[in-house]
Motif scaffolding. Structure first.
Motif, short mmCIF file in Angstrom:
data_model
loop_
_atom_site.label_atom_id
_atom_site.label_comp_id
_atom_site.label_asym_id
_atom_site.label_seq_id
_atom_site.Cartn_x
_atom_site.Cartn_y
_atom_site.Cartn_z
N PHE A 28 -4.05 10.26 -12.23
CA PHE A 28 -4.61 8.99 -12.65
C PHE A 28 -6.03 8.80 -12.10
O PHE A 28 -6.94 8.37 -12.80
N GLY A 29 -6.21 9.15 -10.83
CA GLY A 29 -7.53 9.01 -10.21
C GLY A 29 -8.55 9.95 -10.81
O GLY A 29 -9.70 9.56 -11.05
N LEU A 30 -8.15 11.20 -11.07
CA LEU A 30 -9.08 12.19 -11.61
C LEU A 30 -9.53 11.83 -13.02
O LEU A 30 -10.73 11.88 -13.34
N ILE A 31 -8.57 11.48 -13.88
CA ILE A 31 -8.87 11.28 -15.29
C ILE A 31 -9.28 9.84 -15.59
O ILE A 31 -10.30 9.59 -16.24
N CYS A 32 -8.48 8.88 -15.11
CA CYS A 32 -8.68 7.47 -15.49
C CYS A 32 -9.72 6.75 -14.64
O CYS A 32 -10.06 5.60 -14.93
N VAL A 33 -10.18 7.42 -13.58
CA VAL A 33 -11.28 6.85 -12.80
C VAL A 33 -12.48 7.80 -12.85
O VAL A 33 -13.54 7.45 -13.37
N TRP A 53 0.80 -1.22 0.00
CA TRP A 53 0.00 0.00 0.00
C TRP A 53 0.84 1.27 0.00
O TRP A 53 0.32 2.37 -0.16
N ARG A 54 2.17 1.15 0.16
CA ARG A 54 3.02 2.34 0.24
C ARG A 54 3.24 2.97 -1.13
O ARG A 54 3.42 2.28 -2.12
N VAL A 55 3.25 4.31 -1.14
CA VAL A 55 3.48 5.10 -2.35
C VAL A 55 4.59 6.10 -2.08
O VAL A 55 4.60 6.76 -1.03
N LYS A 56 5.53 6.23 -3.01
CA LYS A 56 6.61 7.20 -2.87
C LYS A 56 6.05 8.62 -3.02
O LYS A 56 5.18 8.87 -3.86
N GLY A 57 6.58 9.53 -2.22
CA GLY A 57 6.08 10.90 -2.21
C GLY A 57 6.08 11.57 -3.57
O GLY A 57 5.12 12.28 -3.94
N HIS A 58 7.14 11.36 -4.35
CA HIS A 58 7.22 12.05 -5.64
C HIS A 58 6.25 11.48 -6.68
O HIS A 58 6.07 12.07 -7.76
N ASP A 59 5.63 10.35 -6.37
CA ASP A 59 4.65 9.76 -7.29
C ASP A 59 3.21 10.17 -6.97
O ASP A 59 2.29 9.81 -7.72
N VAL A 60 3.02 10.91 -5.89
CA VAL A 60 1.66 11.29 -5.48
C VAL A 60 0.93 12.08 -6.58
O VAL A 60 -0.25 11.80 -6.86
N PRO A 61 1.57 13.08 -7.22
CA PRO A 61 0.85 13.80 -8.30
C PRO A 61 0.38 12.88 -9.41
O PRO A 61 -0.70 13.08 -9.97
N ALA A 71 -7.85 4.61 -22.57
CA ALA A 71 -6.54 4.48 -23.20
C ALA A 71 -5.44 5.06 -22.33
O ALA A 71 -4.30 4.59 -22.34
N LEU A 72 -5.77 6.10 -21.57
CA LEU A 72 -4.78 6.72 -20.70
C LEU A 72 -4.31 5.80 -19.58
O LEU A 72 -3.26 6.03 -18.99
N TYR A 73 -5.10 4.75 -19.27
CA TYR A 73 -4.63 3.74 -18.33
C TYR A 73 -3.28 3.21 -18.79
O TYR A 73 -2.35 3.04 -18.01
N TYR A 74 -3.19 2.93 -20.10
CA TYR A 74 -1.96 2.37 -20.65
C TYR A 74 -0.86 3.43 -20.73
O TYR A 74 0.26 3.21 -20.26
N ILE A 75 -1.19 4.58 -21.32
CA ILE A 75 -0.17 5.61 -21.56
C ILE A 75 0.41 6.13 -20.25
O ILE A 75 1.63 6.15 -20.04
N PHE A 76 -0.47 6.55 -19.35
CA PHE A 76 0.01 7.14 -18.10
C PHE A 76 0.64 6.08 -17.20
O PHE A 76 1.66 6.30 -16.57
N GLY A 77 0.00 4.91 -17.14
CA GLY A 77 0.55 3.85 -16.32
C GLY A 77 1.91 3.40 -16.80
O GLY A 77 2.81 3.12 -16.01
N LYS A 78 2.08 3.32 -18.13
CA LYS A 78 3.35 2.90 -18.71
C LYS A 78 4.47 3.86 -18.36
O LYS A 78 5.60 3.44 -18.08
N ARG A 79 4.14 5.14 -18.31
CA ARG A 79 5.20 6.14 -18.12
C ARG A 79 5.50 6.42 -16.66
O ARG A 79 6.64 6.70 -16.30
N TRP A 136 -6.90 5.23 -29.74
CA TRP A 136 -6.39 6.34 -28.94
C TRP A 136 -4.98 6.03 -28.43
O TRP A 136 -4.12 6.90 -28.40
N VAL A 137 -4.77 4.78 -28.01
CA VAL A 137 -3.45 4.38 -27.51
C VAL A 137 -2.39 4.58 -28.58
O VAL A 137 -1.30 5.10 -28.32
N ALA A 138 -2.71 4.18 -29.81
CA ALA A 138 -1.75 4.32 -30.91
C ALA A 138 -1.35 5.78 -31.12
O ALA A 138 -0.17 6.10 -31.28
N LEU A 139 -2.36 6.66 -31.12
CA LEU A 139 -2.08 8.09 -31.32
C LEU A 139 -1.30 8.68 -30.16
O LEU A 139 -0.31 9.40 -30.34
N LEU A 140 -1.74 8.37 -28.94
CA LEU A 140 -1.08 8.93 -27.76
C LEU A 140 0.32 8.37 -27.58
O LEU A 140 1.23 9.09 -27.15
N ALA A 141 0.49 7.08 -27.89
CA ALA A 141 1.82 6.48 -27.78
C ALA A 141 2.78 7.11 -28.78
O ALA A 141 3.98 7.25 -28.51
#
Length: 300
Positions: free
Chosen positions: A76-81, A63-71, A172-180, A110-115
């Motif tokens: 991810f929560g706002l857009i992808c959920v 359940w732990r998250v690094k501080g610099h990954d909070v944004p 599609a942003l699940y893949y793009i944002f999650g990947k990066r 969308w993934v193809a274009l965003l990628a």
């Protein structure tokens, strides 16, 4: 005694996940029928889903998250959920479960274009073909059961199409944002934070209604079966299959959604809609297959 190999078990798990996802539209419509608004359905799916994922990460301890990954988690929560869940439920409400499920599967395009824009992935001939097929497929689905007549009399539902395409984009942003940004975390860890953030984002827009037992039943099924359960099944499948193969099997979702919507609500896509659905699913398969074809080495 019959012993199944791991690959066959993997296919079974992913097929189960696709089936559970395919129930989202029909059960959402059941909640709508009981007086629950689309955005409230999205809110409770995220909230109850967060509860189940919370129990999950308490058990596994991740359940732990690094501080610099909070944004990144907040975005991810706002857009992808928040935005994704809300847009998909609105698409189901305005256009039906079948149309919403098919338009959701514009996500690979969308993934193809965003990628290409954000990850530097190239668009080859197969991907361009898949994009064209997707656009034609969306047109066919968008026209609905009345086909060309809908174009002449303006009866096609532009809002439903817009929400459906938006759900595909945010999915599609699940893949793009999650990947990066989120590759270092388990999917359960991501979801246990993203779902509450999405619920909070939806909260100001929700008009809460008194709910019947049937409405609560539909909401719990959406959260436990089609969110938490589908994730567990898909994760189990991915442990046994290549991601490419798992993605292909997951395209069974709109088929399930269309079948259940036909049985429950007598929803019909019509000839053009069915043709469009085939084009979109074909585009998905081409997109996935193109990733699995090895590139030829350049000669020196």
């Amino acid at each position: 005694m019959i012993v199944l190999n791991e690959t066959k078990v993997g296919y079974a798990y992913v097929l189960l996940a696709a089936t559970l996802w395919g129930l989202i539209g029909p059960f959402a419509k059941l909640a709508f029928q009981e007086g629950v608004t689309p955005l409230e359905v999205a809110f409770w799916r995220a909230t109850l889903g967060a509860f189940f994922f919370g129990l999950h990460v308490l058990v596994i301890g991740k359940w732990r998250v690094k501080g610099h990954d909070v944004p990144a988690f907040v975005f991810f929560g706002l857009i992808c959920v928040g935005l994704f869940y809300g847009a998909f439920q609105k698409a189901v409400d305005l256009g039906g479960a079948s149309m919403a499920a098919v338009l959701l599967y514009t996500a690979p395009a969308w993934v193809a274009l965003l990628a290409r824009l954000f990850l530097g992935e190239q668009l080859g001939n197969l991907k361009l073909f898949a994009l064209a097929a997707t656009l034609l497929g969306v047109l066919g689905v968008s026209l609905g059961p009345d086909g060309i007549k809908a174009l002449h009399n303006g009866s096609w539902n532009q809002a439903a199409i817009g929400y459906g395409l938006l759900s595909g984009l945010t999915y599609a942003l699940y893949y793009i944002f999650g990947k990066r940004y989120l590759e270092g975390y388990s999917a359960a860890t991501v979801m246990v934070y993203a779902l509450p953030i999405g619920a909070i984002a939806l909260y100001p827009w929700v008009e809460f209604q008194d709910k019947t037992a049937t409405a609560w039943y539909a909401l719990v099924v959406l959260a436990f079966v089609s969110t938490y359960g589908a994730f567990l099944a898909y994760s189990a499948g991915l442990r046994r299959l290549e991601a490419t193969r798992a993605s292909v099997v997951a395209t069974f979702e709109p088929v399930v959604a269309a079948f259940v919507a036909y049985i429950w609500w007598d929803e019909r896509l019509g000839p053009l809609g069915l043709t469009g659905s085939v084009l979109i699913i074909t585009a998905v398969l081409v997109m996935v297959w193109s990733k699995s074809v090895p590139r030829r080495r350049k000669s020196c």
